[in-house]
Write an enzyme that holds these catalytic residues in place. Structure first.
Site, short mmCIF file in Angstrom:
data_model
loop_
_atom_site.label_atom_id
_atom_site.label_comp_id
_atom_site.label_asym_id
_atom_site.label_seq_id
_atom_site.Cartn_x
_atom_site.Cartn_y
_atom_site.Cartn_z
CB THR A 139 -4.55 5.46 -16.10
OG1 THR A 139 -4.97 6.74 -15.64
CG2 THR A 139 -3.05 5.38 -16.09
CD GLU A 182 -0.15 5.14 -13.56
OE1 GLU A 182 -0.26 3.94 -13.89
OE2 GLU A 182 -1.09 5.80 -13.10
CE LYS A 197 -8.12 2.45 4.24
NZ LYS A 197 -8.60 2.83 2.89
CD1 TRP A 208 -5.94 -0.57 6.71
CD2 TRP A 208 -4.00 -1.12 5.75
NE1 TRP A 208 -5.30 0.60 6.37
CE2 TRP A 208 -4.10 0.29 5.78
CE3 TRP A 208 -2.86 -1.70 5.18
CZ2 TRP A 208 -3.12 1.13 5.26
CZ3 TRP A 208 -1.89 -0.86 4.67
CH2 TRP A 208 -2.00 0.54 4.71
#
Lengths: 537, 537
Positions: free
Chosen positions: A178, A323, A432, A437
């Site tokens: 990655t 992944e 935040k 959020w």
């Protein structure tokens, strides 16, 4: 005796039952190379045997630095069928990262496309384990590399009657790193069993439904998580494959779709955008195309609508990562929605969908509890399954990335009443504000729907009172006047509550990108911090 | 940690993502019971827990004697998800065989449909291991059984919040016995992994392409090799299921297709024939039906053509057996043939096709060599794969049925240039004449295409000179004059060489059938031997 699940089964099936089907590969000079699976299979066996003669065997790592070509696709099966590990290296990474990756994986051989030889020449002195360099052409002009061979000469040493070894399904057969935004890239290892099952999942009717009737055009690079699995699915089914070769432009891709009657194409969203623009310049016949799978970032609804209305092309959305080999979820238009019209379809396809069979998924809030299916409360996405990694390759960062066998994706999503997920942000990109959020992705999508906006990025700006507040960076659309802050604010206010609206809008010439072409939010956050320090504009 | 492949994954997927989809089940009185997967899943968890409370756990065998009903489908998941083994018993076997099977499998519990209770009452005294009898209804009228319970009372004892145990994928979860023509039935055990992979194979685009968009109608009994895997495929995808219940007639099936908009139906060839005849009597709307899968014997081309021409229904052909869970091959109309017209499609679909991904297949002649791909030389079909048995359950006959991990099918086939197989006979039904093979199936198919022939069977008659010679038994079509021997001989001579033509043609009222409705060639061979002894007619 339990029959082992491995990629060899797909290879031997296409060899036995679909030898006449074609592989077409665009070459550097723009001409098309064309052969059949019969030739492909013969050469793959030769290549595997040539690797064996070089001393490469089960567990050894073989790296590639290459474009989507028939030779790369030969490596896709020769290396795993020999029991070795195909390690596809992202050619867009920095020299240091490429060197780190090759050393960390302990690759013993490396196949490289001719135009990427200069990269390799620069890093060759740093490489500690690579002993053999094979240029995916004639090897001329690679004088600075040690032990260099030309691919065709190398392959010719192998025996086409080579019989593959019997392999345990839990052996590694693939590897990909990655591109971490900070620190060294992290490696992920794939097993034969994992890629076998991932391939079956892609061929199921309710996922990509890959079929022998298809002509697949994987534009997504073969160095990028197995080209989303399409080369394996092609061989598993006997589908015709069209490979776009080095540096394909949007025009090249559209020409291939038209001339080869491509039925299914997969590419990054940015490529999908370019293709649409190019198609408006010169209209090709896209009538053969049943699906265009876009990924890497959120596909704007407007783009999905235009492809569907103008060309009848359905956009496929999925979600995954290195992944997850890479696919974990897929959008699926339910039977109940089939007759609900194109807008309903777009609403579904704009989401990331439900897990592929075999994948388990949960979305947990900050307290570790599953979020309700209200499509409002967001949480982090966790997945596990037969092809999902359970660790990074020899990397202490595995501790942070995996919890009790689940991969902690770092992606933030809501869950709809039907159980399908909708990504709202990367965990690290969420803003935040005052304990709540704000999704940068939602704001960006809405900004990009504004006619005067070509690109938009929203990041967090430090704020003394609210901790963080959103700031938007805007690139004006070609030919448009830069939109005013008031205009943009009103545009967003139609869909978002007031405290979600960015405190500032900055019109800029271009947005910073990373080495792999993704938006570089880290640099934007640095600019936002500077602007916060400098005070109001 | 390797994620285990088991049926629970499908169950939990449908529970999470398709709770609103329907299961419809025709009841004994002809009314339709209808509920949703949400209800189904709740009851399956209850049932699994009720079984656990009864002391049943991993590895225990739970038998069923039942029709295709929603309760039977509940058992299809409750038993495997608990780790126990679902043993579906063929209700059409003789009492002695049913008793043998239940004892040999060491079943501890038995679920039985109300109308099959009398069978069970007759054999109950012979049963050595069954401790619990549960009637799939209210349990009234089963007074002669010990430890008898009513299904609904039993299920109500279970907890719907029951969490399934974690299971190793190589554990057995299913069992079925083949109806051997001589001797006791032979048992085959299925693993979680095997049925999981078989299910994925059915859902692939190029096999049955089972999808959430489908409405599946498995007419093939749930006591007959997992109803060809359709109940598992339904749950894996969230497809709507329609279950035909006890003793469905052709009219019942057609009514269900029309009223429930069935898209895919699977049934024995004989049922397909009855359905066609019934549909001619009263025409239903079959417009929803994309496929009708017929199996158990060869589907006459004429029937395939009529379904396609009259109703646009494509006939699916596959090949398999109890030993293969059951599907090993499937016909696939290649991309190159898509535009070749209906006759080309029928030619392909009349063959048994190519192996499903994961299955390996070989056709060996008497010398153990692969037959050429000329569609003329015939050999015995061998298969192996993740869901193919490698032995019979505790049975010395495994020695004859399996060789080096391959199942020796006893079926004789040719292989076409495309690698697809065409069954020509059962090994034991081939006629060996003067050292050459004659296919009884080929002769039967051609005889049945004769307008005056309803049914035909060809077997070997002992012959002093040629060792064996073919003899044909004929049932005259309704309303037709019995065809003359000369007429039949000329009919066959159009397609076969002279030495293939039967020496004798015997017109008879009916052909003998076995307990499971298959043609009883053993009894016909006995009649042929008697006729040979008696001399020319």
């Amino acid at each position: 005796m339990v029959m082992q699940l491995n990629l060899r089964a797909f290879f031997e099936r296409v060899e036995a039952y679909f030898p006449e089907k074609e592989i077409v590969s665009r070459q550097a000079d723009g001409t098309l190379f064309r052969y059949r699976y019969a030739d492909y299979c013969r050469r793959v066996r030769q290549l595997a045997d040539a690797l064996r003669r070089l001393g490469i065997g089960p567990g050894d790592k073989v790296a590639t630095l290459g474009w989507n070509t028939y030779r790369h696709m030969e490596l896709y099966f020769a290396v795993p069928c020999l029991g070795a590990v195909l390690h596809t290296v992202n050619i867009r990474l920095s020299d240091d990262h490429i060197a780190y990756i090759l050393n960390h994986a302990e690759d013993v051989a490396l196949f490289v496309d001719p135009d990427l030889v200069p990269t390799l020449e620069r890093i060759a002195p740093q490489l500690r384990t690579v002993r053999h360099f094979i240029v995916l052409d004639d090897g001329a002009g690679a004088a600075a590399l040690p032990e260099v061979r030309a691919y065709e000469d190398f392959l010719a040493q192998g025996d086409a009657a080579f019989a593959y070894p019997v392999l345990d399904e839990n052996m590694p057969c693939g590897m990909c790193f990655t591109s971490a935004t900070t620190g060294d890239p992290k490696g992920v290892s794939y097993t034969q069993r994992g890629l076998y099952l991932h391939t079956l999942a892609l061929c199921m009717a309710d996922s990509l439904a890959v079929s022998e009737h298809d002509t697949l055009l994987p534009v997504v690079p073969m160095f990028h998580v197995n080209s989303w699995g399409l080369p394996y699915a092609a061989v598993a089914t006997g589908a015709k494959v069209v490979l776009p070769g080095p540096q394909p432009t949007a025009a090249d891709i559209l020409d291939l779709i038209e001339s080869e009657r491509v039925t299914f194409c997969a590419a990054a969203v940015t490529v999908g955008v370019q293709m649409y623009a190019q198609q408006r310049e010169r209209r090709r016949d896209l009538g053969s195309l049943r699906g265009l799978m876009l990924g890497g970032s959120a596909t704007p609804r407007a783009l999905m609508r235009r492809y569907l209305e103008d060309y009848g092309v359905h956009i496929y959305t999925a979600w995954g990562a290195t992944e997850a080999a890479p696919l974990a979820t897929i959008t699926h238009v339910r039977q109940a929605l089939l007759s609900a019209g194109p807008e309903a379809e777009i609403e579904v396809r704009a989401r990331q969908g439900i897990p592929l069979p075999g994948i388990e998924l949960k979305v947990l809030d900050a307290q570790g509890q599953p979020v309700p299916r209200d499509d409002e409360h967001a949480g982090e996405v966790y997945v596990r399954g037969p092809w999902v990694a359970t660790e990074y390759y020899r990397d202490a960062r595995s501790r942070d990335g995996f919890v009790d066998g689940w991969w902690k994706s770092g992606d933030i999503a809501t869950v709809g009443p039907d159980g399908s997920i909708r990504l709202v942000d990367r965990a690290k990109d969420l803003i935040k504000s005052g304990g709540e959020w704000i999704s940068s992705v939602d704001l960006e999508n809405e900004l990009m729907a504004h006619p005067a906006v070509a690109e938009a990025a929203v990041v967090a700006m430090p704020d003394a009172r609210w901790q963080e507040r959103p700031i938007a960076f805007i690139v004006t659309a070609p030919g448009a006047q830069p939109p005013s802050e008031e205009d943009l604010r009103q545009w967003l206010a139609r869909r978002f509550v007031k405290w979600w609206l960015p405190d500032r809008f900055v019109v800029t010439d271009a947005l910073p990108k990373t080495g792999v072409g993704k938006l570089d939010k880290r640099r934007l956050r640095e600019r936002a911090a500077e602007l916060a320090v400098a005070g109001p504009a």
